[in-house]
Scaffold this motif. Structure first.
Motif, mmCIF file in Angstrom:
data_model
loop_
_atom_site.group_PDB
_atom_site.id
_atom_site.type_symbol
_atom_site.label_atom_id
_atom_site.label_comp_id
_atom_site.label_asym_id
_atom_site.label_seq_id
_atom_site.Cartn_x
_atom_site.Cartn_y
_atom_site.Cartn_z
ATOM 1 N N ASP A 163 0.819 -1.222 0.000
ATOM 2 C CA ASP A 163 0.000 0.000 0.000
ATOM 3 C C ASP A 163 0.848 1.264 0.000
ATOM 4 N N TRP A 164 2.115 1.161 0.297
ATOM 5 C CA TRP A 164 2.966 2.350 0.337
ATOM 6 C C TRP A 164 3.535 2.718 -1.057
ATOM 7 N N LEU A 165 3.367 1.833 -2.028
ATOM 8 C CA LEU A 165 3.945 2.106 -3.344
ATOM 9 C C LEU A 165 3.236 3.249 -4.060
ATOM 10 N N GLY A 166 1.896 3.296 -4.025
ATOM 11 C CA GLY A 166 1.132 4.334 -4.735
ATOM 12 C C GLY A 166 1.484 5.743 -4.284
ATOM 13 N N PRO A 167 1.432 6.074 -3.019
ATOM 14 C CA PRO A 167 1.749 7.441 -2.578
ATOM 15 C C PRO A 167 3.189 7.844 -2.907
ATOM 16 N N GLN A 168 4.108 6.906 -2.837
ATOM 17 C CA GLN A 168 5.499 7.257 -3.148
ATOM 18 C C GLN A 168 5.675 7.538 -4.649
ATOM 19 N N ASN A 169 5.073 6.708 -5.504
ATOM 20 C CA ASN A 169 5.171 6.945 -6.955
ATOM 21 C C ASN A 169 4.548 8.282 -7.343
ATOM 22 N N GLU A 170 3.429 8.625 -6.721
ATOM 23 C CA GLU A 170 2.792 9.911 -7.003
ATOM 24 C C GLU A 170 3.710 11.068 -6.615
ATOM 25 N N TYR A 171 4.338 10.964 -5.437
ATOM 26 C CA TYR A 171 5.235 12.030 -4.975
ATOM 27 C C TYR A 171 6.440 12.158 -5.909
ATOM 28 N N LEU A 172 7.007 11.005 -6.331
ATOM 29 C CA LEU A 172 8.177 11.064 -7.209
ATOM 30 C C LEU A 172 7.809 11.644 -8.579
ATOM 31 N N ALA A 173 6.644 11.353 -9.089
ATOM 32 C CA ALA A 173 6.215 11.893 -10.386
ATOM 33 C C ALA A 173 6.034 13.392 -10.321
ATOM 34 N N LEU A 174 5.417 13.883 -9.239
ATOM 35 C CA LEU A 174 5.228 15.327 -9.079
ATOM 36 C C LEU A 174 6.572 16.033 -8.963
ATOM 37 N N LYS A 175 7.490 15.407 -8.274
ATOM 38 C CA LYS A 175 8.803 16.028 -8.107
ATOM 39 C C LYS A 175 9.545 16.106 -9.445
ATOM 40 N N ARG A 176 9.431 15.029 -10.285
ATOM 41 C CA ARG A 176 10.089 15.066 -11.592
ATOM 42 C C ARG A 176 9.429 16.077 -12.534
ATOM 43 N N ALA A 177 8.118 16.332 -12.369
ATOM 44 C CA ALA A 177 7.392 17.272 -13.229
ATOM 45 C C ALA A 177 7.676 18.719 -12.866
ATOM 46 N N GLY A 178 8.305 18.962 -11.767
ATOM 47 C CA GLY A 178 8.636 20.328 -11.358
ATOM 48 C C GLY A 178 7.443 21.144 -10.927
ATOM 49 N N VAL A 179 6.503 20.533 -10.277
ATOM 50 C CA VAL A 179 5.313 21.255 -9.806
ATOM 51 C C VAL A 179 5.699 22.190 -8.666
ATOM 52 N N PRO A 180 4.827 23.146 -8.369
ATOM 53 C CA PRO A 180 5.125 24.065 -7.257
ATOM 54 C C PRO A 180 5.329 23.316 -5.936
ATOM 55 N N GLN A 181 5.997 23.992 -5.025
ATOM 56 C CA GLN A 181 6.343 23.372 -3.738
ATOM 57 C C GLN A 181 5.111 23.062 -2.894
ATOM 58 N N ASP A 182 4.037 23.828 -3.050
ATOM 59 C CA ASP A 182 2.861 23.554 -2.233
ATOM 60 C C ASP A 182 2.218 22.223 -2.608
ATOM 61 N N LEU A 183 2.291 21.831 -3.897
ATOM 62 C CA LEU A 183 1.774 20.528 -4.302
ATOM 63 C C LEU A 183 2.663 19.408 -3.764
ATOM 64 N N LEU A 184 3.995 19.614 -3.797
ATOM 65 C CA LEU A 184 4.902 18.614 -3.234
ATOM 66 C C LEU A 184 4.678 18.453 -1.720
ATOM 67 N N ALA A 185 4.421 19.561 -1.030
ATOM 68 C CA ALA A 185 4.182 19.494 0.420
ATOM 69 C C ALA A 185 2.904 18.721 0.718
ATOM 70 N N ALA A 186 1.883 18.905 -0.118
ATOM 71 C CA ALA A 186 0.641 18.170 0.092
ATOM 72 C C ALA A 186 0.856 16.679 -0.116
ATOM 73 N N ALA A 187 1.633 16.302 -1.122
ATOM 74 C CA ALA A 187 1.914 14.889 -1.360
ATOM 75 C C ALA A 187 2.723 14.290 -0.195
ATOM 76 N N ARG A 188 3.660 15.083 0.345
ATOM 77 C CA ARG A 188 4.448 14.592 1.481
ATOM 78 C C ARG A 188 3.567 14.387 2.715
ATOM 79 N N ASP A 189 2.613 15.271 2.925
ATOM 80 C CA ASP A 189 1.703 15.118 4.076
ATOM 81 C C ASP A 189 0.870 13.843 3.954
ATOM 82 N N ARG A 190 0.488 13.502 2.713
ATOM 83 C CA ARG A 190 -0.268 12.268 2.516
ATOM 84 C C ARG A 190 0.590 11.051 2.875
ATOM 85 N N ILE A 191 1.869 11.128 2.511
ATOM 86 C CA ILE A 191 2.784 10.032 2.846
ATOM 87 C C ILE A 191 2.916 9.878 4.363
#
Length: 504
Positions: A163-191
């Motif tokens: 169950d931990w694979l999905g949230p991590q893959n989503e976070y890594l994809a957002l980080k590679r896409a260069g999205v704003p930091q607030d979106l990365l922070a939201a993904a980290r909070d979900r993790i």
């Protein structure tokens, strides 16, 4: 011729009368001189004699020395400085021969300590539980048995959590896409909400792929008190995998009698030693007194915290606990100086004048070689520490004799006519037969036969009159049968006296 004989008889009679007169006068003069000497004040520095008495019959008192009319012994003087002395005198030589040794009553600082036996238990405040917050399974178990020792940070098991694979893959994809930091922070909070460890997320960032395998480590050092999983076992959120008990400190739980529990206070220091090896000692402190009394044993459980940095103490061991109480000043005597009879405690006190006197005392705590005295003695008193049984026996004898004398002198004197019928003796009176030797205003001296009730042999002794005018027709030499009882100034008092025939 007849006139000559008559004249010689008259002369002889006059000579005899004159001799008797001068002899009587000389005797009275000697008696008066002796009485004056006995009543005269003693020279300065000499002990004053109050009276003489027979120690075996202490009631009657005599104003001059001589032989006792009751027993075959000389009268003993009673001095002024002994009149109110209830103690027993023992000469220094006799004290040395008997080995009499004295000790001083002292006041010393004593801690009210006592001993108890405690059982070692885990300190539950040091116990840590290792749980999982995700669904998965145990891929590899590294600690496979309960009660194994583990150290802090030691790996315990490897878990796989898909169950931990999905949230991590989503976070890594957002980080590679260069999205704003607030979106990365939201993904980290979900993790974080899914309890994915930060170390696992950092590892995913380093390798660029999501990680589902992670290793569980020991949060504290100690022993595995509980093992809840095996290899390949599925786990779910909230499941306890391991329970680790710390050993830096342990509990020693002791059953303390209810009477001693009232002396316990939180924070009291304790010295603990192994029951199996007294050379191994540990320091501890009283932490809790459990609010429950055993109805069967009337004991209270006390929980002591004992230091165990070396790990030598394990649950189930027995510890002998020496609990130190508050220090207070107490009056103590050596244990050997106290005579215990079961109902009372007695100490033999040495008085300032050198006599010994038994003293009833009240005891407090037993301090081993010393006993606390709460009543009966004061600081600085001298008590007998050896040979006290001999002194106590002598004191008891003197007390009994003195009590008999006091009772004899306190008994009221009554009057009884000499013509009372010779009926069976009532209770408290005794019967005997004898011959009157002499009569005076206060008593009658009688030579009588044995008195079986009192275990008396035949003897000559004096009896008090119930009244100075009692028995008016009695005279010296009369054979009499009489009844008597305890009382009067001479120890025994006549009740009835009946002549049985002419005397000499």
């Amino acid at each position: 011729m007849k006139r000559t004989h008559f004249a010689a008889a008259v002369v002889a009679a006059l000579a005899l009368a004159a001799g008797s007169f001068y002899a009587g006068k000389h005797t009275r003069t000697l008696e008066q001189a002796h009485m004056s000497t006995a009543q005269a004040p003693a020279p300065q520095g000499e002990r004053k004699v109050l009276y003489w008495h027979d120690p075996m019959v202490p009631g009657p008192r005599f104003d001059k020395p001589g032989k006792s009319p009751f027993m075959d012994m000389q009268l003993v003087p009673v001095y002024a400085d002994e009149q109110n002395d209830t103690g027993v005198k023992v000469s220094p030589g006799v004290q040395q021969n008997l080995g009499i040794r004295t000790a001083t009553v002292t006041r010393t600082q004593v801690a009210s300590s006592f001993e108890a036996v405690g059982t070692v238990q885990f300190d539950e405040r040091l116990t840590e539980s290792v749980q999982t917050r995700v669904n998965g399974y145990v891929e590899r178990l590294l600690v496979r048995a309960p009660m194994e020792y583990v150290r802090r940070g030691q790996p315990l098991a490897t878990l796989y959590a898909p169950d931990w694979l999905g949230p991590q893959n989503e976070y890594l994809a957002l980080k590679r896409a260069g999205v704003p930091q607030d979106l990365l922070a939201a993904a980290r909070d979900r993790i974080r909400a899914m309890s994915i460890p930060d170390a696992l997320l950092r590892q995913s960032e380093q390798v660029g792929t999501a990680q589902a395998r992670f290793t569980v480590v020991a949060p504290v050092g100690g022993v595995v008190a509980e093992l809840g999983v095996r290899d390949g076992v599925a786990v779910n959120p909230g499941m306890t995998l391991f329970r680790i008990a710390g050993l830096e400190r342990v509990w020693a739980v002791a059953e303390v009698p209810e009477a001693q529990a009232v002396r316990l206070q939180r924070g009291q220091k304790v010295k603990a030693a192994l029951q199996a090896d007294a050379s191994q000692s540990f320091d501890g402190e009283l932490k809790e007194i459990l609010p429950q009394v055993s109805a069967n044993t009337r004991t209270v459980q006390a929980r002591f915290e004992v230091a165990n940095q070396a790990g030598r103490l394990t649950p189930g061991m027995l510890l002998r606990l020496q609990v130190a109480g508050p220090v207070s000043a107490r009056l103590v005597v050596p244990s050997e100086a106290v005579i215990r009879t079961g109902t009372r405690a007695v100490a033999i006190l040495r008085k300032d004048n050198g006599t010994f006197e038994p003293r009833d005392i009240s005891l407090g705590a037993d301090l081993g070689e010393q006993l606390e005295v709460t009543q009966g003695l004061k600081e600085g008193d001298q008590v007998v520490a050896s040979g006290q049984f001999l002194v106590d026996s002598e004191a008891r004898l003197k007390s009994v004799l003195g009590g008999m004398a006091a009772a004899a002198q306190a008994s009221p004197a009554g009057s009884a006519p000499a013509t009372q019928p010779y009926a069976p003796a009532p209770a408290g009176t005794y019967r005997a037969q004898g011959k009157v030797e002499s009569i005076d205003a206060d008593g009658i001296t009688i030579s009588h036969g044995p008195v079986p009730e009192l275990k008396w042999p035949a003897m000559t002794m004096g009896f008090s009159k119930p009244d100075p005018k009692a028995f008016p027709g009695l005279k010296a030499g009369d054979d009499v049968r009489f009844e008597f009882r305890k009382g009067g100034p001479m120890g025994y008092e006549l009740v009835t006296v009946q002549p049985t025939g002419a005397g000499k």
